[in-house]
Every structure is written in structure tokens, then in C-alpha cells.
Scaffold this active site. Sequence first.
Site, PDB file in Angstrom:
ATOM      1  CD  GLU A   2      60.625  62.858  -1.423  1.00 48.27           C
ATOM      2  OE1 GLU A   2      59.914  63.413  -0.581  1.00 48.27           O
ATOM      3  OE2 GLU A   2      61.842  62.653  -1.272  1.00 48.27           O
TER       4      GLU A   2
ATOM      5  N   GLY B 274      54.175  52.104  -8.118  1.00 48.70           N
ATOM      6  CA  GLY B 274      54.687  53.473  -8.171  1.00 48.70           C
ATOM      7  C   GLY B 274      53.733  54.389  -7.430  1.00 48.70           C
TER       8      GLY B 274
ATOM      9  CB  THR C 171      53.207  62.148 -10.295  1.00 50.29           C
ATOM     10  OG1 THR C 171      51.898  61.685  -9.907  1.00 50.29           O
ATOM     11  CG2 THR C 171      54.077  60.951 -10.656  1.00 50.29           C
TER      12      THR C 171
ATOM     13  N   GLY D 227      70.233  81.234 -27.820  1.00 53.00           N
ATOM     14  CA  GLY D 227      70.923  79.988 -28.207  1.00 53.00           C
ATOM     15  C   GLY D 227      71.934  79.523 -27.168  1.00 53.00           C
TER      16      GLY D 227
ATOM     17  CD  GLU E 193      57.810  46.376  -4.215  1.00 52.54           C
ATOM     18  OE1 GLU E 193      57.028  45.665  -4.884  1.00 52.54           O
ATOM     19  OE2 GLU E 193      58.073  46.177  -3.028  1.00 52.54           O
TER      20      GLU E 193
ATOM     21  CB  ILE F  54      66.393  53.141  -4.136  1.00 55.83           C
ATOM     22  CG1 ILE F  54      65.208  52.162  -4.252  1.00 55.83           C
ATOM     23  CG2 ILE F  54      66.654  53.543  -2.674  1.00 55.83           C
ATOM     24  CD1 ILE F  54      63.827  52.758  -3.975  1.00 55.83           C
TER      25      ILE F  54
END
Length: 378
Positions: free
Chosen positions: A361, A129, A363, A338, A125, A155
Amino acid sequence: MLEERPEYVLIRKLAREFAQKEVRPLAAELDRTERFPTETVEKLFQIGLLGINCPSAYGGQGGDTMAYVLALEEIAKVCAATAVICSVHGGLCMDLLNSYGTEGQKQLWLPRMNRDTLCAFALTEPDAGTDASMLSTTAVRDGAAYTLNGCKTFITNAGHAGLYIILASTDRSRGARGITAFLVPADTPGLSVGKPEEKMGIRGSSTCEVVLENCRVPETAVLGRINGGFRLALSGLDCGRIGIGAQAVGIAQGAIDETIRYVNTRFQFGKPLSRMQNTQFVLASLQTRTDAARLLVWRAAALRDAGRPYGTEAAMAKLFASEIANEVTRACVQLFGGYGYTRSYPVERMMRDAKITELYEGTSEAQKMVISRAMGVR
Ligand SMILES: Cc1cc2nc3c(=O)[nH]c(=O)nc-3n(C[C@H](O)[C@H](O)[C@H](O)COP(=O)(O)OP(=O)(O)OC[C@H]3O[C@@H](n4cnc5c(N)ncnc54)[C@H](O)[C@@H]3O)c2cc1C
């Protein structure tokens, strides 16, 4: 190990062929246009790759966690966005239903989840977290039903899922011990999906807010025990982390494979880049570290398949594999020079995709909390 088990060889071959033929050609376009790969998901359902780890009694392939991670790595090698769609559906949601569902819930949902119904897991939410126990979505009992109100954020699969596993507080006075999981069909009145997040990587996957406004579900929608939802979510994430570990290994291996193709054909100073010792040594080191990450993922999968505790090992696998995915993709961009920084080659996308594996899922810091706690560090 793989050679000893013909079913693993077979699943890896099936997933590799599918990934190369159906997933690889779309990966750059999905990333550029931020388009969800609906057609690929349909094909994944058709060939059974979204139900590898589901018992055959419910229409799945009856495979184990090892079979699932082998297939997931093949998909992640070519498209990390497609891999996360599979991992949230199969590794997290299907596993939760299979582990905690009643027979009636399994009969109702698992065949659909093997056939055509994608699933999403809604825990996070705006203010909950890493500390997911602080969620403020509520589920209030009302006769034989519950009414859900609140807002979920970030989500995966939202907007494309037919079923949501939603974590809500059923007893706010009990904090984490007052959270319950609910099975909420996407067409339940009161459930709505916000606009997709604009992301750095895995841009073909959908990541949206899910809003619940007086969303009423029957009491048969409760997954697991009332007030047992937090433990359920953590155990789902343990399994989910093995999948994210496999996704990270796939991203790393995919970048190495692309780089080998490139350095063998790009000439500077009159010889291919691959003849330069720096190129050889860097690639040798990257492959060794990727193999080490893969073995950590396999260890966690094998423990789970043996019915032994695996939460700490899953956290280690995810922590290490996600760090390796970032290190490898960065080094591969460097080996391309590059051109690696342009969209002409996939390694820049892989470098952006790799970052998320250190975040969702749980940190990397959250994984370190799990690991240090298990070590007895208090
Ligand atoms: C693309 C994407 C897809 C996602 N999919 C889903 C999904 O399908 N379902 C779902 O429920 N969620 C999903 N998430 C949410 C994801 O799991 C969270 O973003 C993640 O758990 C971190 O929470 P947060 O973003 O609120 O960060 P915060 O918790 O605010 O953390 C911010 C920083 O502080 C650090 N931190 C926090 N607490 C501590 C501590 N105690 N000690 C040390 N450091 C700490 C964190 O490690 C991080 O570096 C997704 C996120 C993204 C970006």
C-alpha cells in the site's frame, strides 16, 4: 478517548475475544504451512468483523474508521496474515465500493461482502509498482461491455476473493488520467489466478498474480467515473494506509505482550529477566513508541471520521507505525535471546511479518513523497 465511547469499548472487546480464541491458536500453523485461514474468514463474516465500517443499510455494522482500526489492531496482535485479509477487504475494497459505487452496485455487492464474498484490489503490475500510473492492463470498449487484458501481480486475497476491483487503462494516451476501475466477479471467463507467492512473512495470506485474457464485463462494472480510476485508487489507498498502520501497531503490541510474558518467567543470574534494568528500559521505550504510533493511526482515523482531509496523516501513520513495528519486533527477539530466534515463540514470525508493512500500500519512500509534497517541499 476510548472510555468515552461505549461502542469502541465493545468492538475492541469483541475483536480481542475473537482474536484470542479463534485467530491466535492458528497463527503459527498458518505461517508454517502457508495456509489461507478459510475457516477464520467464515467466522469473521459470521460475527460481522469483515463489515465493521459498512453502513447497516447494506448489512454492515455501521461503524466508523476508528471502530475498524481498533478491531484490526486486535487481530494483528496475534496474526498479521489474518489482519491483512481483513484490511484489504474492509479498509480498501469495501470503502471504495461504499464511496464510489452506484446505488445498484452497492445493493448488489455490499450485502455479499458482509456475508460471504471476499474482495481483492488489483492495481500493481510487474512493471507498475510505486509508479502505478504506468499500468499496461487495458480495458477496451466493445458495445455495452469492456474487454480487459493484462496481468496484475502481488494481489492479496487472490484465489479466495469472489470480487476483484481491477484498475485498467481505458485511454493510454492520457496516462494516469486514462485509468478506470472495474468490478470483476471472480468467475468471469478470462480471469485466472496464478500460483501464490512464497513470502517472508504474512504467509497465511494469499498473494498471487491475476491474469486477464479477453475478460469481458458489462459497462455497469465500471466503478466511479470512466478515466477516474487513478484518483479512486489513490483515495482507496489513503484509507487502506490507516488499516496498515493499525496492522503495524498490532504487530508491535503483540510482540511486546509476548515479551512481557516471557521476561517475567525466564530466569538468569538467579532472577527473572524482567528484573534487569535493560529489560525494563527497553520495554518502556518500545511501549512508548508503540503508543505514539497508535495515536498517529487514531489521528488519521478521527480526521477521516470527521470528514476532514486525512491523506497526509494516513501516510505519516503508516510510515511511522511500520518503522516502529520493525524496530519493536527486532528488539523483542533480542530480549528473548536465542529462543526468540526459534519457532518455539511467535516473536520471530512477528519480526518477519512486520517487514511487509513498510512495503505494501505504498513503500515508506512513497509515504515520504506524499508527506513532503503536502509540506510544500518541491
Ligand atoms: C505481500 C504483498 C501484498 C501486496 N498486495 C497488493 C494488493 O493487494 N494489490 C495491489 O495492487 N498491490 C499489492 N502489493 C504490491 C505493493 O503495493 C507493491 O509491491 C509496492 O507498492 C511497491 O511496488 P514494487 O514492489 O513494484 O516496488 P518498486 O516500485 O519497484 O520499488 C522498489 C524500490 O524503489 C523505491 N522507489 C520507487 N520509486 C521511488 C521514487 N520515486 N523515489 C524513491 N524511491 C523509490 C521503492 O520505495 C522501493 O524501495 C502487494 C505486495 C506484497 C509484497
